[in-house]
Design an enzyme around this catalytic site. Sequence first.
Site, mmCIF file in Angstrom:
data_model
loop_
_atom_site.group_PDB
_atom_site.id
_atom_site.type_symbol
_atom_site.label_atom_id
_atom_site.label_comp_id
_atom_site.label_asym_id
_atom_site.label_seq_id
_atom_site.Cartn_x
_atom_site.Cartn_y
_atom_site.Cartn_z
ATOM 1 N N CYS A 93 54.643 53.680 2.055
ATOM 2 C CA CYS A 93 53.448 52.860 1.825
ATOM 3 C C CYS A 93 53.316 52.497 0.357
ATOM 4 O O CYS A 93 53.029 53.352 -0.483
ATOM 5 C CB CYS A 93 52.209 53.609 2.323
ATOM 6 S SG CYS A 93 50.641 52.866 1.853
ATOM 7 N N CYS A 96 49.830 53.063 -1.189
ATOM 8 C CA CYS A 96 49.584 54.501 -1.369
ATOM 9 C C CYS A 96 50.084 54.960 -2.733
ATOM 10 O O CYS A 96 49.459 55.812 -3.388
ATOM 11 C CB CYS A 96 50.280 55.304 -0.275
ATOM 12 S SG CYS A 96 49.696 54.984 1.408
#
Length: 323
Positions: A93, A96
């Site tokens: 991600c 993230c």
Amino acid sequence: MSRPQNRAQAGALARAAAMSGAVDLSGLKERADAERSRAAAPPRTPAAPAGQETSAPGAVPPIVEITEATFESEVIARSDQVLVLVDLWATWCGPCKQLSPILERLAQQADGRWILATVDVDANPRIAQAFGVQSIPTVVAIAAGQPVSAFQGVQPEAQISAWIDEILGKVGDRLTGLPSTGEAPVEEPGDPRMEAAGALLDEGDFDGALEAYRALAQEDPSNLEAASAARNIEFVVRARAHDPAVVDSAAPGDVDAALAAADVLLLNQQPEDAFDRIIDVVRVTSGDDRARARERLLSLFELFDPAETFVVAARRKLASALF
């Protein structure tokens, strides 16, 4: 498991089992812990530079990595003391990787007002499912065991800080605060009668210890330690009285031999095999024999945490065998 060479060693073995609430808990606990932590993710936060500590010895660290096995203790239970922000992320991600460093920096600066719990959703999918996560990154604030707020996606550091302050303003008075690490905890004196019972075990006096623990449990039903110790000693004494060869020599249909074999297997840290041996008896018997086998199995379950996976599995098998 090799048998102790003398009564003192036998007493030490029994006391270790009795005080921890299950039979030879060392090996079984290691197996259970290993199973619970199989999904644990590798550390994300780098170690502090040499000479720089992130928290005092014994203190709760500002950032903790969470697995399905530790979620209850490190998030739900901890949230009674302090606000916990759960950062749900994944290695693939991109956003993230932008958000997590911000959260980690704020957590390091929070001085214990809140802590950050990081969760790799790929390694711990049931946590993400429990929160109903649709996309990551997702951050959920937990206080007093309940989600109180959340956001998704990357947010500016100032906005996140203001969000945290707003939550603390609303729920901070409901939290007990993290335990102090400045002073060593004061150890309460133990019950001298429990100490005396333990001394009997150390000396190898199983009968005396069993009588003492039974008396304590009968006198005070809330003394779970004494009741657990009595159950464990009863089991250890009974299991050690069997000939270990009964595991291989028990004849089909011999209920007594099957129950003895189960005791030996359990003493040898083979709970699944022990439980299966008794469940097989339940399947092929009826009347008093079936009732006796069922009662024995239930008594063996009491030697363990009911949440242990092998206990849960055996209970399901028992239900299937009975009905």
